[in-house]
Design a protein around this motif. Structure first.
Motif, PDB file in Angstrom:
ATOM      1  N   SER A 163       0.844  -1.186   0.000  1.00 51.47           N
ATOM      2  CA  SER A 163       0.000   0.000   0.000  1.00 51.47           C
ATOM      3  C   SER A 163       0.883   1.241   0.000  1.00 51.47           C
ATOM      4  CB  SER A 163      -0.917  -0.001   1.228  1.00 51.47           C
ATOM      5  OG  SER A 163      -1.580   1.232   1.374  1.00 51.47           O
ATOM      6  N   LYS A 166       0.039   4.181   0.928  1.00 49.19           N
ATOM      7  CA  LYS A 166      -0.195   4.951   2.144  1.00 49.19           C
ATOM      8  C   LYS A 166       0.615   4.400   3.308  1.00 49.19           C
ATOM      9  CE  LYS A 166      -3.914   6.408   5.248  1.00 49.19           C
ATOM     10  NZ  LYS A 166      -5.383   6.348   5.503  1.00 49.19           N
ATOM     11  N   GLU A 167       0.619   3.083   3.485  1.00 49.17           N
ATOM     12  CA  GLU A 167       1.342   2.500   4.614  1.00 49.17           C
ATOM     13  C   GLU A 167       2.848   2.597   4.418  1.00 49.17           C
ATOM     14  OE1 GLU A 167      -0.022  -1.366   5.535  1.00 49.17           O
ATOM     15  OE2 GLU A 167      -2.133  -0.825   5.598  1.00 49.17           O
ATOM     16  N   GLN A 211       3.834   6.133   5.274  1.00 47.83           N
ATOM     17  CA  GLN A 211       3.836   6.385   6.707  1.00 47.83           C
ATOM     18  C   GLN A 211       5.074   5.807   7.386  1.00 47.83           C
ATOM     19  OE1 GLN A 211       0.118   4.776   8.086  1.00 47.83           O
ATOM     20  NE2 GLN A 211      -1.090   6.536   7.355  1.00 47.83           N
ATOM     21  N   SER A 239       5.486  11.562   1.796  1.00 50.74           N
ATOM     22  CA  SER A 239       4.172  11.678   1.193  1.00 50.74           C
ATOM     23  C   SER A 239       3.971  10.511   0.217  1.00 50.74           C
ATOM     24  CB  SER A 239       4.016  13.015   0.464  1.00 50.74           C
ATOM     25  OG  SER A 239       4.957  13.115  -0.588  1.00 50.74           O
ATOM     26  N   ARG A 240       2.775  10.371  -0.288  1.00 55.50           N
ATOM     27  CA  ARG A 240       2.482   9.248  -1.161  1.00 55.50           C
ATOM     28  C   ARG A 240       3.061   9.426  -2.565  1.00 55.50           C
ATOM     29  NH1 ARG A 240      -3.776   7.635  -0.603  1.00 55.50           N
ATOM     30  NH2 ARG A 240      -2.999   6.054  -2.066  1.00 55.50           N
TER      31      ARG A 240
END
Length: 333
Positions: free
Chosen positions: A141, A143-144, A147, A152-153
């Motif tokens: 993912s 997003k993960e 993080q 940032s993505r």
């Protein structure tokens, strides 16, 4: 003469408020009075006798629910569509609810000075793919990953796209990304590239007028022996990469090595898995033989040593298929 409960008007026939046949107020008339009370914000104060709808309190509540147009559509919508349907397990997207793109904690190294976010994300994801912490076939993912790397993505997405260009990551629109399985054909191509390049580099080192300083290679071999005795496979693998990098650096072809690393990730992932099934002490002996041939300027000897060293991984691949069958494609087993 019979009277009609409908009266003719300019807009056509409409119900009459008074039923002339029995001398009582019609249902339409009662409804009109109830509507007037509902629009004023309160139900009508007088409902009528019991034959018009029952006791006053019952009729009043009945008319309020029936003719309060501000609440009626909402109540009917909620009751008819949502209250009778259990939406707790409702699936908006079959793939997203059936498959969890949960990324296990990865090894995140420190960011180098002046390293861009895209390069940093590329390096961290690549290292975790080679070490199989991001296992073949696993979903990732953006997003993960962002993080965990404190990014940032956008740079993570760009890094995944770069990795997909060499076939190590599969980018699936609207579904995420997946780490590619080990493809024996891609491993064979990467091994051919490394074999061809290292043979040429060693031949170049033997043909140089001034013999290069081989001290960095000898120091690297000593560090490999220490890591082998301590059982530190990660350190041993990192020193192995540095050892092969030094060949290109001494020959003045470091840029070629950096470009080849993008595709060699297929072969490097197999090398990482082979550390647990092969004799690392024998590998150190083969690399020391390569350095001895370079010192003697033995072009044929170093060519044979490179061939024996790199083709050892063909034998290890059969053992890895038996120990990690889930990492390979079904046709490669």
């Amino acid at each position: 003469m019979k009277t009609c409960s409908y009266r003719q008007g300019k807009e056509g026939r409409r119900p009459a408020a008074f039923d002339e046949r029995n001398g009582t107020e019609s249902s339409f008339g009662r409804d009109c009075r109830a509507m007037l009370g509902a629009w004023s914000g309160s139900p009508p104060s007088y409902v009528g006798p019991p034959e018009w709808g029952g006791p006053a309190d019952v009729g009043q509540e009945k008319l309020r629910k029936r003719w309060n147009f501000r609440q009626k559509p909402i109540d009917l919508f909620r009751k008819s569509q949502y209250n009778k349907v259990d939406l707790s397990n409702h699936r908006r997207h079959p793939y997203k609810n059936n498959t969890k793109n949960e990324v296990s904690p990865i090894t995140v190294t420190e960011r180098l000075p002046r390293e861009t976010g895209r390069s940093y994300a590329y390096r961290v994801i690549r290292e975790n793919i080679i070490s199989t912490e991001l296992a073949p076939g696993s979903l990732v993912s953006e997003k993960e990953l962002a993080q965990q790397m404190n990014l940032s993505r956008t740079p993570v997405r760009e890094a995944l796209i770069d990795l997909s260009q060499v076939g190590i990551v599969e980018v699936m629109p609207q579904r995420g990304s997946r780490i590619s399985y080990i493809d024996s054909h891609m491993v064979e191509e990467a091994q051919f590239m490394r074999d061809t390049l290292e043979r040429g580099v060693c031949q170049r080192l033997c043909a140089m007028e001034m013999q290069p300083d081989l001290t960095p290679l000898l120091e690297n071999l000593q560090a490999q022996e220490a890591a082998f005795r301590a059982g530190e496979n990660e350190t041993f693998f990192r020193l192995d990469n540095q050892f092969h990098r030094l060949f290109f650096q001494l020959a003045g072809m470091l840029h070629i090595y950096q470009l080849s690393c993008n595709f060699l990730i297929h072969f490097d992932r197999l090398r990482s898995l082979s550390l647990s099934v092969q004799d690392n002490g024998q590998l150190i002996a083969e690399r020391r033989e390569m350095v001895d041939c370079l010192r003697r300027r033995d072009a044929s000897g170093v060519d044979q040593a490179v061939d024996r060293h790199l083709h050892r991984y063909i034998i290890d691949a059969a053992v890895i298929r038996r120990t990690h069958p889930a990492f390979f494609q079904e046709g490669d087993l």
